[in-house]
Design an enzyme around this catalytic site. Structure first.
Site, short mmCIF file in Angstrom:
data_model
loop_
_atom_site.label_atom_id
_atom_site.label_comp_id
_atom_site.label_asym_id
_atom_site.label_seq_id
_atom_site.Cartn_x
_atom_site.Cartn_y
_atom_site.Cartn_z
N HIS A 1 1.41 3.95 2.01
CA HIS A 1 1.97 4.71 3.12
C HIS A 1 3.49 4.76 3.05
O HIS A 1 4.15 3.81 2.62
CB HIS A 1 1.51 4.12 4.45
N HIS B 1 -7.53 -0.57 5.51
CA HIS B 1 -6.51 0.30 6.10
C HIS B 1 -6.28 1.47 5.15
O HIS B 1 -6.28 2.63 5.55
CB HIS B 1 -5.24 -0.51 6.31
N HIS C 1 0.85 -1.20 0.00
CA HIS C 1 0.00 0.00 0.00
C HIS C 1 0.88 1.24 0.00
O HIS C 1 2.11 1.15 0.03
CB HIS C 1 -1.00 -0.01 1.16
N ASP D 1 5.90 4.56 5.10
CA ASP D 1 6.72 3.55 5.77
C ASP D 1 6.63 2.19 5.07
O ASP D 1 7.14 1.19 5.58
CB ASP D 1 6.36 3.42 7.25
N HIS D 2 6.03 2.18 3.87
CA HIS D 2 5.99 0.97 3.04
C HIS D 2 6.55 1.21 1.64
O HIS D 2 6.91 0.25 0.96
CB HIS D 2 4.56 0.44 2.95
N HIS E 1 4.60 -4.91 11.06
CA HIS E 1 4.98 -4.19 12.28
C HIS E 1 5.05 -5.13 13.48
O HIS E 1 4.34 -6.13 13.53
CB HIS E 1 3.97 -3.09 12.60
N ASP F 1 -0.17 -4.02 6.28
CA ASP F 1 -0.87 -3.54 7.48
C ASP F 1 -2.32 -3.97 7.52
O ASP F 1 -3.10 -3.45 8.33
CB ASP F 1 -0.81 -2.01 7.54
#
Length: 322
Positions: A125, A179, A123, A127-128, A236, A198
């Site tokens: 975001h 999400h 996805h 942090d991905h 995570h 996530d």
């Protein structure tokens, strides 16, 4: 300490692992699972721009469709993300699943002598996908969700129902929106392995930033349909926090009580709680259990007439305010 987990024998078995059997005696069928310690890694932690915490890294062997084995390197990124690299020693291909931090991935690739060939994003975001541009060199192809906004450098957009090949193995793309709207997961049926980003965590799920309860619940049901012996890699290390919430709404679940005890022990030793088995999640993850646990429904104030999506929404709301 670096660890090698033999995730599956080449022949089909119906034996539960000793570890899983102790924690989850009601799980009936799992393949064999052994853990063998190796020499300590020369690098006990990876940081990205001086952000992160000291954690060891781990390696796993994942049996490939061709009868060989992919090596899965798992290592910490940022504050609580995990980075994943899959390497096929036969072809030399190496895939990253999400790119929280280019620095950590470069260090891991260099340390192992691997060359990156694929990036599979779940996805949008940061942090991905934050390391996409820096990691995309010659010959590196980036795959990602078709309907999830901007995926930096994406070459191949994917949607639920698509299939993608890596080193002779095939991954099925699962729509797990909720999400984020276009979130996808990568499921390797022959390898009995899923990378879920996530959408699902050990004992939890991602916050519902963009989707609806109906969408997210439908996504979780698709994941819940995966076989019990599917190894689930989430993004995570949130499990200890998730466990506190899970036990607060289903304290009578003995499988959960046992799992929480083991999680506390793992974290006290500095060990990861990821990956997990889908069978574990079905027995203990409250976000997969709202429609099957009367105790959860009672404790989140769900009515008998509530749909699965409505129950999920009440669980998610309770967790958001926990």
């Amino acid at each position: 300490m670096e660890m090698v987990a033999l995730l599956r024998c080449s022949t089909i078995t119906l034996m539960s692992s000793l570890l899983t059997a102790r924690r989850f005696p009601s799980l009936l069928a799992f393949n064999s699972f052994d853990v063998t310690p190796l020499r300590p890694s020369s690098s006990s932690a990876h940081r990205c721009n001086s952000v992160g915490r000291a954690l060891s890294d781990w390696s796993h062997l994942m049996m490939s469709a061709s009868g060989g084995a992919f090596e899965v390197a798992q290592f910490p990124c940022l504050g609580d993300n995990y980075g994943y690299l899959i390497h096929d020693p036969k072809t030399g291909q190496t895939a990253a699943f999400d790119t929280p931090c280019a620095t950590a991935y470069k260090k891991e690739l260099e340390r192992r002598g691997w060359t990156l060939s694929h990036i599979f994003n779940t996805h949008k975001h940061h942090d991905h996908v934050g390391g996409n541009k820096e990691l995309k060199g010659d010959g590196v192809k980036i795959f990602g969700p078709a309907s999830d906004g901007n995926i930096p450098g994406m070459d191949v957009p994917l949607k639920g129902g698509d299939k993608v090949s890596f080193a002779g193995s095939e991954a099925e793309i699962i729509d797990v929106g909720g999400h984020t709207l276009g979130h996808i997961a990568y499921y390797f049926p022959s390898e009995k392995t899923a990378f879920v980003g996530d959408s699902l965590f050990a004992l939890g799920c991602g916050r519902m930033f963009e989707g609806t309860p109906t969408q997210f619940w439908s996504s979780l049901l698709r994941l819940r349909e995966l076989p019990d012996d599917t190894t689930v890699y989430c993004a995570h290390e949130y499990t200890e926090s998730n466990a506190k919430f899970a036990i607060s709404i289903e304290p009578g679940n003995l499988d959960l009580v046992r799992r929480v005890k083991e999680i506390k022990a793992q974290r006290s030793r500095g060990e990861p709680t990821v990956p997990s088995l889908m069978g574990e999640e079905k027995l203990t993850n409250p976000f997969l259990r709202g429609d099957v646990s009367a105790e959860i429904r009672k404790n989140v104030g769900a009515n008998e007439s509530d749909s699965g999506a409505e129950i999920f929404a009440k669980i998610r709301r309770r967790k958001d305010n926990f």
